[in-house]
Design an enzyme around this catalytic site. Structure first.
Site, PDB file in Angstrom:
ATOM      1  N   ASP A 101     -20.465   1.468  -2.602  1.00 22.82           N
ATOM      2  CA  ASP A 101     -19.164   1.082  -2.083  1.00 22.82           C
ATOM      3  C   ASP A 101     -18.445   2.273  -1.454  1.00 22.82           C
ATOM      4  O   ASP A 101     -17.999   3.176  -2.153  1.00 22.82           O
ATOM      5  CB  ASP A 101     -18.326   0.497  -3.225  1.00 22.82           C
ATOM      6  CG  ASP A 101     -16.917   0.160  -2.807  1.00 22.82           C
ATOM      7  OD1 ASP A 101     -16.678   0.031  -1.599  1.00 22.82           O
ATOM      8  OD2 ASP A 101     -16.065   0.020  -3.699  1.00 22.82           O
ATOM      9  N   ASP A 340      11.621 -14.769  -1.469  1.00 25.44           N
ATOM     10  CA  ASP A 340      12.087 -15.248  -0.176  1.00 25.44           C
ATOM     11  C   ASP A 340      12.240 -14.113   0.811  1.00 25.44           C
ATOM     12  O   ASP A 340      11.876 -14.223   1.977  1.00 25.44           O
ATOM     13  CB  ASP A 340      13.436 -15.962  -0.354  1.00 25.44           C
ATOM     14  CG  ASP A 340      13.280 -17.285  -1.086  1.00 25.44           C
ATOM     15  OD1 ASP A 340      12.140 -17.783  -1.131  1.00 25.44           O
ATOM     16  OD2 ASP A 340      14.283 -17.801  -1.600  1.00 25.44           O
TER      17      ASP A 340
END
Length: 464
Positions: A101, A340
């Site tokens: 990786d 939000d």
């Protein structure tokens, strides 16, 4: 901090081993195997970003732990990793299956002292007392990933890669101990789903059979990651805008997908017909601010400051972070801010760049949200339409690296049927580290890659 040439991460799953050979030319070839993707793994895959504070107790350790002290790292869920090989740890060697990786510099394995995790019971565990070359370090650590974190402690032992035994487990010791004639390793991933051979990693050189033409080399921009600079991303011949003047990109063999800024991914997924629509937050932003955004862009205000000017995004994200508190960005939501507010900022940035594209094409803004696919969700596409989809091109080193529809889509076999998905997912990393792309296996499968840690650069050529 010096680059680590051998970047490994232990997989959580037990798989059959791969074949490693050392040829007469001094190269170490590791044959990789490929684990097929399914919808379960695709659904579980997450790529997010997170602010990470300096881990306690690591500040005085050596540079091998510097990547844990970065301000912002991107996180991923390794359930979507496909390619794996085999290494040995200790004397006598204990065998483990690993992901080679390039997006991580930590080598970790389950310990024999792990007794409270189910995963440790069903996978191989490292037994220090059985190794004659084990050395205790004992520093405790916690490493975050997209699906959680792992906790443990550092140890030191010999590492076997191919026929080479690397003493003291430090990747650069492959060079210092004269195992490699060149300070490079190369990666070839086989995207042929019918082949038994999943790919190959070569330490110390390249396999000329695995690519066509010459490599284009790009210098690293960071030494913590294999990070480079990319330019504009094109859909066919059309600019997506955001990275026109440059974005960061991490060359990451440990993830299957291509992750990038939501503003660009939304354009790509719309262009290729990915199914799904934006949520209520998008319609809220458009209804309240759509006309203002439209007018701002017509007046020539730069897209990257529009959402700041209208008050939906903060100019400096660092104000979210106070001493001892980590601000998390996960699927577009910051910890410490309201859902939000964060969602509105994300959608605003995406909408701004989308409107800019519409202006260039002299189109209108009606039904904007209904036309945008959801970049954070599953992006299904019609398998029958793949041949008609546009090429997606990355500009790297002033050269175009195109991906064909067949290369950037995933075909997943599910219940005797074939499901096709977009290989692009959203990842929003704030400046100065972002905007950021993660060039995963979809990109690396198309381009043979040389990781040149001697000259701190990465090279790409067409894969054979």
């Amino acid at each position: 901090m010096g680059i680590k040439c051998l970047l490994l991460l232990i997989c959580f799953w037990a798989l059959s081993g791969s074949v490693s050979t050392t040829s007469s030319d001094g190269l170490v070839r590791i044959s990789l195997k490929k684990r097929p993707l399914d919808l379960k793994n695709i659904n579980a895959a997450r790529i997010t970003s997170r602010e990470v504070l300096h881990p306690r107790g690591l500040s005085s350790t050596d540079s091998n732990f510097d990547d844990l002290q970065s301000n912002i790292v991107y996180l991923k869920n390794y359930l979507d990793t496909q390619y794996y090989g085999e290494i040995g740890i200790g004397t006598p060697e204990q065998i483990f299956t690993v992901v080679f990786d390039t997006g991580s510099s930590n080598l970790w394995v389950p310990s024999s002292r792990c007794i409270f995790s189910i995963a440790c019971y069903i996978h191989s565990k490292y037994r220090a007392r059985l190794s004659r070359t084990y050395s205790k370090i004992g520093i405790h650590c916690k490493i975050p990933y997209g699906s959680g974190s792992i906790s443990g402690f550092f140890s030191q032992d010999n590492l076997k890669v191919g026929d080479f035994i690397i003493k003291d487990q430090v990747g650069y010791n492959m060079v210092e101990q004269r195992h490699l004639s060149q300070q490079i390793f190369s990666l070839w991933l086989n995207r042929d789903p019918t082949s038994q051979l999943g790919g190959e990693i070569v330490f110390g050189g390249i396999d000329w059979r695995r690519f066509r033409g010459d490599h284009t080399y790009i210098p690293l921009t960071q030494q913590d990651y294999w990070q480079i600079k990319v330019g504009d991303i094109l859909i066919g011949n059309n600019s997506t805008g955001l990275c026109e003047y440059g974005c960061a990109a991490i060359v990451d063999s440990g993830t299957s997908l291509l992750a990038g800024p939501t503003a660009v991914v939304a354009q790509i997924n719309h262009a290729i017909g990915a199914a799904g629509v934006m949520s209520l937050e998008c319609k809220t932003v458009v209804s309240k601010y759509g006309n203002m955004i439209w007018e701002y862009l017509i007046e020539g205000i730069r897209p990257d400051v529009v959402c700041v000017d209208i008050g939906l995004c903060l100019h400096n994200i660092s104000q979210f972070v106070s001493a001892g508190i980590s601000s998390i960005v996960q699927n577009g939501t910051r910890e410490g801010s309201s859902v939000d507010e964060s969602a509105s900022c994300t959608f605003c940035e995406m909408i701004v760049f989308w409107i800019q594209v519409q202006l260039k094409q002299q189109k209108t803004k009606e039904k904007l949200c209904e036309r945008l696919p959801n970049p954070m969700g599953k992006s299904f596409i019609d398998c029958d339409n793949i041949a008609a989809m546009p090429y997606i091109s990355f500009t790297i080193g002033n050269k175009s690296f195109p991906l064909s529809p067949e290369q950037y889509t995933l075909r997943v076999e599910e219940s005797c049927t074939t499901v096709c998905l977009s290989g692009f997912v959203g990842l929003d990393v704030p400046p100065p580290q972002g905007p950021l792309w993660v060039l995963g296996d979809i990109f690396l499968g198309a381009y043979h890659t040389i990781f040149d840690f001697g000259n701190l650069r990465v090279g790409f050529a067409n894969a054979a």
